[in-house]
Design a protein around this motif. Sequence first.
Motif, PDB file in Angstrom:
ATOM      1  N   SER A   1     -11.474  -3.564  10.253  1.00 44.02           N
ATOM      2  CA  SER A   1     -12.394  -3.203   9.166  1.00 44.02           C
ATOM      3  C   SER A   1     -11.692  -2.390   8.092  1.00 44.02           C
ATOM      4  O   SER A   1     -11.969  -2.548   6.901  1.00 44.02           O
ATOM      5  N   ALA A   2     -10.767  -1.526   8.496  1.00 43.18           N
ATOM      6  CA  ALA A   2     -10.022  -0.716   7.521  1.00 43.18           C
ATOM      7  C   ALA A   2      -9.139  -1.596   6.644  1.00 43.18           C
ATOM      8  O   ALA A   2      -9.059  -1.391   5.428  1.00 43.18           O
ATOM      9  N   VAL A   3      -8.498  -2.601   7.243  1.00 37.09           N
ATOM     10  CA  VAL A   3      -7.653  -3.520   6.472  1.00 37.09           C
ATOM     11  C   VAL A   3      -8.514  -4.318   5.494  1.00 37.09           C
ATOM     12  O   VAL A   3      -8.172  -4.464   4.314  1.00 37.09           O
TER      13      VAL A   3
ATOM     14  N   LEU B   1      -1.145  -1.098  -7.357  1.00 43.89           N
ATOM     15  CA  LEU B   1      -0.927  -2.259  -6.500  1.00 43.89           C
ATOM     16  C   LEU B   1       0.163  -1.980  -5.466  1.00 43.89           C
ATOM     17  O   LEU B   1       0.027  -2.350  -4.299  1.00 43.89           O
ATOM     18  N   ALA B   2       1.235  -1.319  -5.876  1.00 50.75           N
ATOM     19  CA  ALA B   2       2.324  -1.009  -4.943  1.00 50.75           C
ATOM     20  C   ALA B   2       1.847  -0.111  -3.808  1.00 50.75           C
ATOM     21  O   ALA B   2       2.120  -0.377  -2.630  1.00 50.75           O
ATOM     22  N   VAL B   3       1.128   0.931  -4.147  1.00 44.68           N
ATOM     23  CA  VAL B   3       0.627   1.858  -3.119  1.00 44.68           C
ATOM     24  C   VAL B   3      -0.417   1.165  -2.241  1.00 44.68           C
ATOM     25  O   VAL B   3      -0.398   1.305  -1.008  1.00 44.68           O
ATOM     26  N   GLY B   4      -1.299   0.400  -2.857  1.00 44.98           N
ATOM     27  CA  GLY B   4      -2.331  -0.300  -2.095  1.00 44.98           C
ATOM     28  C   GLY B   4      -1.760  -1.326  -1.139  1.00 44.98           C
ATOM     29  O   GLY B   4      -2.145  -1.391   0.034  1.00 44.98           O
ATOM     30  N   ALA B   5      -0.820  -2.131  -1.622  1.00 40.00           N
ATOM     31  CA  ALA B   5      -0.197  -3.136  -0.754  1.00 40.00           C
ATOM     32  C   ALA B   5       0.602  -2.469   0.359  1.00 40.00           C
ATOM     33  O   ALA B   5       0.601  -2.931   1.505  1.00 40.00           O
ATOM     34  N   GLY B   6       1.272  -1.374   0.028  1.00 37.85           N
ATOM     35  CA  GLY B   6       2.003  -0.626   1.058  1.00 37.85           C
ATOM     36  C   GLY B   6       1.080  -0.072   2.124  1.00 37.85           C
ATOM     37  O   GLY B   6       1.383  -0.125   3.320  1.00 37.85           O
TER      38      GLY B   6
ATOM     39  N   VAL C   1       1.148  -1.016   6.069  1.00 37.87           N
ATOM     40  CA  VAL C   1       1.298  -0.001   7.120  1.00 37.87           C
ATOM     41  C   VAL C   1       0.154  -0.099   8.124  1.00 37.87           C
ATOM     42  O   VAL C   1       0.371  -0.048   9.343  1.00 37.87           O
ATOM     43  N   LEU C   2      -1.076  -0.231   7.626  1.00 38.82           N
ATOM     44  CA  LEU C   2      -2.236  -0.363   8.526  1.00 38.82           C
ATOM     45  C   LEU C   2      -2.087  -1.584   9.432  1.00 38.82           C
ATOM     46  O   LEU C   2      -2.298  -1.505  10.648  1.00 38.82           O
ATOM     47  N   THR C   3      -1.719  -2.704   8.846  1.00 36.19           N
ATOM     48  CA  THR C   3      -1.584  -3.937   9.616  1.00 36.19           C
ATOM     49  C   THR C   3      -0.427  -3.836  10.614  1.00 36.19           C
ATOM     50  O   THR C   3      -0.561  -4.245  11.775  1.00 36.19           O
ATOM     51  N   SER C   4       0.696  -3.284  10.181  1.00 39.77           N
ATOM     52  CA  SER C   4       1.844  -3.132  11.080  1.00 39.77           C
ATOM     53  C   SER C   4       1.504  -2.225  12.254  1.00 39.77           C
ATOM     54  O   SER C   4       1.842  -2.543  13.408  1.00 39.77           O
TER      55      SER C   4
END
Length: 117
Positions: A56-58, A99-104, A108-111
């Motif tokens: 849900s967080a992702v 976008l850079a911070v959001g994608a990062g 991180v959450l997914t990893s």
Amino acid sequence: MDEAKDSAAESEPDYRFTLANERTFLAWIRTALCLLAGAVAVHQLVSPFRMQGTRSAVVLACVILSIILASGAYFQWRAVQRAMRRDEPLPSSTLVPILAVGAGTIAVLTSAALILS
């Protein structure tokens, strides 16, 4: 009265610059739509992770980033168009670092979720 002065100082920019500005806007919209599609895909296709609430967080991070990019794209397009019409320097964009911070953050959450599963 001030608005009449502002519009009198504006001139039509070269159409190539206007079209380039529109293409940039559309690229940001495509990115926002891809993030939204990714959120739907994760929600529908990914099995829940061992860590409760991670999926849900992702999804939420993708949706929020999509909303920010889509709305920010419009305001950036408008600011650039105004600067071109007034022959002013182009404004810098805050969308790139967002976008850079959001994608990062999403990465991180997914990893973390995959490593801990």
